[in-house]
Design a protein around this motif. Structure first.
Motif, short mmCIF file in Angstrom:
data_model
loop_
_atom_site.label_atom_id
_atom_site.label_comp_id
_atom_site.label_asym_id
_atom_site.label_seq_id
_atom_site.Cartn_x
_atom_site.Cartn_y
_atom_site.Cartn_z
N GLN A 62 -14.10 12.43 2.89
CA GLN A 62 -14.73 11.54 1.91
C GLN A 62 -14.94 10.15 2.50
O GLN A 62 -15.97 9.52 2.26
CB GLN A 62 -13.89 11.48 0.64
N ARG A 115 -18.57 8.27 3.09
CA ARG A 115 -18.84 6.90 2.61
C ARG A 115 -19.51 6.07 3.70
O ARG A 115 -20.46 5.34 3.44
CB ARG A 115 -17.55 6.22 2.16
N TYR A 148 -20.15 10.16 -6.26
CA TYR A 148 -19.44 10.48 -5.02
C TYR A 148 -17.94 10.32 -5.25
O TYR A 148 -17.50 9.35 -5.89
CB TYR A 148 -19.85 9.54 -3.89
N HIS A 159 -15.81 9.42 -3.14
CA HIS A 159 -15.30 8.22 -2.47
C HIS A 159 -15.55 6.95 -3.30
O HIS A 159 -15.02 5.89 -2.98
CB HIS A 159 -15.88 8.07 -1.06
N ASP A 160 -16.34 7.04 -4.38
CA ASP A 160 -16.55 5.90 -5.25
C ASP A 160 -15.55 5.84 -6.40
O ASP A 160 -15.55 4.89 -7.17
CB ASP A 160 -17.98 5.92 -5.82
#
Length: 81
Positions: free
Chosen positions: A71, A75, A49, A51-52
Protein backbone atom coordinates in the motif's frame (compact mmCIF):
# COMPACT_ATOMS: atom_id res chain seq x y z
CA UNK A 1 -1.74 2.66 20.99
CA UNK A 2 -1.88 -0.32 18.65
CA UNK A 3 -2.21 0.42 14.94
CA UNK A 4 -4.96 -1.37 13.05
CA UNK A 5 -4.24 -2.93 9.67
CA UNK A 6 -6.46 -1.78 6.80
CA UNK A 7 -7.60 -5.36 6.18
CA UNK A 8 -8.98 -5.51 9.75
CA UNK A 9 -11.44 -2.63 9.21
CA UNK A 10 -15.00 -3.97 9.12
CA UNK A 11 -18.11 -2.84 7.28
CA UNK A 12 -19.89 -0.06 9.15
CA UNK A 13 -16.82 1.29 10.99
CA UNK A 14 -16.10 5.02 10.80
CA UNK A 15 -12.78 5.97 9.20
CA UNK A 16 -10.90 9.22 8.66
CA UNK A 17 -9.15 9.73 5.34
CA UNK A 18 -5.84 11.44 4.62
CA UNK A 19 -7.67 14.59 3.43
CA UNK A 20 -9.55 14.84 6.78
CA UNK A 21 -12.95 13.65 5.53
CA UNK A 22 -14.79 10.94 7.42
CA UNK A 23 -16.42 7.89 5.88
CA UNK A 24 -18.26 4.72 6.80
CA UNK A 25 -16.69 1.51 5.52
CA UNK A 26 -19.09 -0.15 3.05
CA UNK A 27 -17.37 -3.53 2.57
CA UNK A 28 -15.38 -6.25 4.29
CA UNK A 29 -12.92 -6.59 1.42
CA UNK A 30 -9.14 -6.64 1.59
CA UNK A 31 -6.57 -5.07 -0.69
CA UNK A 32 -5.53 -1.71 -2.10
CA UNK A 33 -9.02 -0.28 -2.59
CA UNK A 34 -12.08 -0.35 -0.33
CA UNK A 35 -15.67 0.85 -0.72
CA UNK A 36 -16.77 3.62 1.60
CA UNK A 37 -19.57 6.13 2.07
CA UNK A 38 -17.60 9.38 2.14
CA UNK A 39 -18.89 12.55 3.80
CA UNK A 40 -17.09 15.28 1.85
CA UNK A 41 -18.42 18.15 -0.26
CA UNK A 42 -21.12 15.66 -1.23
CA UNK A 43 -22.00 12.34 0.39
CA UNK A 44 -21.24 9.50 -1.98
CA UNK A 45 -20.27 5.85 -2.03
CA UNK A 46 -17.20 4.83 -3.96
CA UNK A 47 -13.74 3.35 -3.90
CA UNK A 48 -11.02 4.79 -1.70
CA UNK A 49 -7.38 3.77 -1.67
CA UNK A 50 -6.45 1.83 1.45
CA UNK A 51 -3.34 4.00 1.85
CA UNK A 52 -5.63 7.05 2.28
CA UNK A 53 -7.27 5.55 5.39
CA UNK A 54 -5.48 7.10 8.35
CA UNK A 55 -7.68 6.38 11.41
CA UNK A 56 -10.52 4.09 12.42
CA UNK A 57 -12.94 4.85 15.25
CA UNK A 58 -13.19 2.01 17.77
CA UNK A 59 -14.45 2.22 21.31
CA UNK A 60 -15.13 5.93 20.92
CA UNK A 61 -11.49 6.79 20.10
CA UNK A 62 -9.62 7.28 16.84
CA UNK A 63 -6.92 4.65 16.38
CA UNK A 64 -4.14 4.89 13.77
CA UNK A 65 -4.07 2.60 10.74
CA UNK A 66 -0.98 0.66 9.65
CA UNK A 67 -0.41 0.31 5.92
CA UNK A 68 1.25 -2.66 4.24
CA UNK A 69 4.45 -2.20 2.22
CA UNK A 70 2.41 -2.78 -0.97
CA UNK A 71 0.00 0.00 0.00
CA UNK A 72 2.88 2.38 0.74
CA UNK A 73 4.40 1.55 -2.65
CA UNK A 74 1.08 2.20 -4.41
CA UNK A 75 0.82 5.58 -2.66
CA UNK A 76 4.18 6.62 -4.11
CA UNK A 77 3.10 5.43 -7.56
CA UNK A 78 -0.21 7.32 -7.40
CA UNK A 79 1.54 10.46 -6.11
CA UNK A 80 3.79 10.48 -9.17
CA UNK A 81 0.75 10.95 -11.44
Amino acid sequence: MIAIKTNEIKKGERIRLRNGWEADMADNAKGNTRMAKVYGYETEIGSVYSHDIMYVQRGGTWQPVEHTPAQAKLRKTVASF
